[in-house]
Write an enzyme that holds these catalytic residues in place. Structure first.
Site, short mmCIF file in Angstrom:
data_model
loop_
_atom_site.label_atom_id
_atom_site.label_comp_id
_atom_site.label_asym_id
_atom_site.label_seq_id
_atom_site.Cartn_x
_atom_site.Cartn_y
_atom_site.Cartn_z
N ASN A 95 1.34 -32.02 -13.26
CA ASN A 95 2.42 -32.37 -12.34
C ASN A 95 2.84 -31.24 -11.38
OD1 ASN A 95 5.01 -33.92 -11.57
ND2 ASN A 95 5.79 -32.00 -12.46
N TYR A 160 -0.95 -30.74 2.36
CA TYR A 160 -0.37 -31.46 1.23
C TYR A 160 -1.06 -32.81 0.97
CZ TYR A 160 3.13 -33.51 -1.88
OH TYR A 160 3.75 -34.13 -2.94
N LYS A 164 -3.47 -33.97 -2.24
CA LYS A 164 -3.19 -35.12 -3.09
C LYS A 164 -4.33 -36.16 -3.02
CE LYS A 164 0.68 -33.66 -4.85
NZ LYS A 164 0.79 -33.33 -6.28
#
Ligand code: NAD
Length: 252
Positions: A95, A160, A164
């Site tokens: 996470n 980013y 992901k």
């Protein structure tokens, strides 16, 4: 909802567990009967989170670790310690993550490396270490934190969403590779969630984002932790390779 005992007898490692989504996942796993190793970047923030949890319930079985997640050897040593203390590792929640907002014109190439090191390399390192343990013990569950921008992209801070999307690639590939070892691999793709990461954004940007959420509100860390609990539990025994959107049907 009573989720007590959903993870009874299970052990978990949660990276980025000191605050925000990760802390909610740690708390939810503990409330559901798991033993948890809370993983943070520094001992001070790990100790602070452990103190909060122990204050809430002194019976929680939780320990702290703070390896350098971008360094394979550091992760190996820390997770071996957890394996010795708990005897097995059943669940890994990858996470920990950082975000980016810079336009490509201002983007420092070193910052691109930094985001890949934590958001991608760390997921690879942690998954590689636990996969070995899980194969030997007959199975396990890996859950990654992706993002809605992994699907839509975003207007600035391209590192980013790129990181992901890589998390989604790892999720789908490892699900296929590790299925025969009874290791399930899934991801949760949060929308706009009320944490420090979103608090760092300009207020007008957050307000604009909320208008694009059909459910009419930002998500809470608990909304994401609930999805982690489902995927970690035997209710999801036949779920692997999924990217579960938890975003109120937000349109980025
Ligand atoms: P947060 O900033 O509140 O928490 C980030 C966590 O990552 C913290 O526990 C922090 O200690 C850890 N971390 C940061 N740098 C680290 C490092 N170098 N080494 C180890 N750990 C480090 O953010 P959050 O919103 O709770 O984010 C958690 C995850 O959810 C991230 O992967 C993030 O990309 C993802 N996410 C968040 C949102 C959102 O709206 N908040 C949306 C989509 C995805």
């Amino acid at each position: 909802m009573n989720t007590v005992d959903m993870l009874k007898g299970k052990t978990a490692i949660v990276t980025g567990g000191t605050r925000g989504i990760g802390l909610a996942v740690v708390r939810t796993f503990l409330e559901s009967g798991a033993k948890v190793a809370l993983c943070g970047s520094r001992q001070a923030t790990v100790d602070k989170a452990l103190a909060i949890l122990k204050e809430e319930n002194s019976e929680y079985c939780v320990m702290g670790i703070w390896p350098n997640l971008s360094d394979y050897q550091s992760v190996l040593e820390a997770f071996e310690k957890v394996n010795v203390v708990f005897g097995h590792i059943d669940i890994l929640a990858n996470n920990a993550g950082i975000s980016a907002r810079e336009s490509i014109y201002e983007y420092d190439p070193d910052d691109f490396t930094k985001i890949m090191d934590l958001n991608v390399r760390a997921v690879f390192n942690c998954s590689k270490v636990v996969a070995g343990f899980m194969r030997n013990q007959g199975g396990g569950v890996i859950i990654n934190t992706s993002s809605m921008v992994s699907i839509y992209g975003q207007r600035s801070g391209c590192g980013y969403p790129a990181s992901k999307s890589a998390v989604n690639g790892l999720t789908k590939s490892l699900a296929r590779e590790l299925g025969s070892d009874r290791i399930r691999v899934n991801a949760v793709a949060p929308g706009v969630i009320k944490t420090d990461m979103v608090a760092a954004l300009p207020v007008d940007m957050v307000e604009r984002l909320v208008t694009m959420i059909p459910l009419g509100r930002m998500g809470e860390p608990q909304d994401i932790a609930n999805a982690f609990l489902f995927l970690a539990s035997d209710l999801a025994a036949y779920v692997t390779g999924s990217i579960l959107s938890v975003d109120g049907a937000a349109i980025s």
